[in-house]
Design a protein around this motif. Sequence first.
Motif, PDB file in Angstrom:
ATOM      1  N   PRO A   1      -3.354  -5.229  -0.014  1.00 35.47           N
ATOM      2  CA  PRO A   1      -3.672  -3.874   1.354  1.00 35.47           C
ATOM      3  C   PRO A   1      -2.393  -3.672   2.158  1.00 35.47           C
ATOM      4  CG  PRO A   1      -5.721  -5.991   0.706  1.00 35.47           C
ATOM      5  CD  PRO A   1      -4.221  -6.515   0.226  1.00 35.47           C
ATOM      6  N   ASN A   2      -2.365  -2.857   2.826  1.00 35.08           N
ATOM      7  CA  ASN A   2      -1.619  -2.832   4.004  1.00 35.08           C
ATOM      8  C   ASN A   2      -2.027  -3.596   4.692  1.00 35.08           C
ATOM      9  OD1 ASN A   2      -1.196  -0.751   6.952  1.00 35.08           O
ATOM     10  ND2 ASN A   2       0.248  -0.352   5.425  1.00 35.08           N
TER      11      ASN A   2
ATOM     12  N   GLY B   1       0.737  -1.087  -0.158  1.00 31.35           N
ATOM     13  CA  GLY B   1       0.115   0.161   0.787  1.00 31.35           C
ATOM     14  C   GLY B   1       0.722   0.577  -0.096  1.00 31.35           C
TER      15      GLY B   1
END
Length: 327
Positions: free
Chosen positions: A63-64, A42
């Motif tokens: 995704p983070n 991300g």
Amino acid sequence: MTAVATVAVLTFNGERYLREILAALRAQEFDGEVEVLVIDSGSTDATLAIIAEFPEVRLHQIPNSEFGHGRTRNLAARLAVGEYIAFLTHDAIPADEHWLTELIEPLRSFPDVVAVLGKQRPRPDCVPIMKYEIRRAFETQGPDFGTTVSRYTPAFDRDPVLFERASIYSDVNSATRRAFLVDVLPYRDVAYSEDQLFGQDVIRSGRAKAYAARGAVIHSNDLSYAEYGKRLFDEIVGMRKAGAQLPPPQAGYRALARALVLDPIDILRDGEYSAGRKLYWLLVNPFFHLTKYRVSRRARRFDLTDDAAFARGSLEARRKSRPAGDR
């Protein structure tokens, strides 16, 4: 693609050093095909644009919220196509074009070696306490001219300091067999210190860990004074939460001697600092030592069930609580 080795670089807002890292990987002299795999969690800076400058790099994005130090490295092993997998952080630069050859060589030469720790050379402008700790830590691993192999011995059960030194491991610069990581002993999915725990797990399993001094990277953390203590807190508490064996904290008189005598001598002799910087560090470096002394003891006595207190003292928790682009 058939590759002998995969180099996995985990990135998050890593624009500062990433171009230099990827250029160094492109210049490696290695006997066999090399895959470069970047897993980005991300990034909101120029990280993705820099990766695009290197078309040979295979990019995988997550995704983070899905990132985990051990979890994401296990993912990298599953995605990798090489027989061997080397790990770099996004701020560790291979020191020369032979880095990968030297890092992988112990896996090729010793059948029971399943994990390789590469040397780290601190950046010239690194904070003195970290610079000299990095140098001392790797000096205990073995000489620069050879490869050192560590295996389990019953002495480790009697001496936690000896065991801690033998099992030192860091994913700033490391390598293992991809199949071993996927099928036998994956990283633990823990909040912190997954690499040190992996080193301990390898030794306890009866397998061997090697130190490849010639497989070096240039690396030291760019931490502010405020971040230094919080990172140390994360490391110690993370190890305790995972049930790791920790050596006793440094005695007060030793910490004082290091802060007021030994480090100042090293600073004055350090040709990498200017005269003005030496004066600055002579004044400031003792405060880093004081923070280390206090945090080391507090983290060892910390109530592991107190989540609110952990969040206040944790660098990881502070970074996760801020917007992704502000970390």
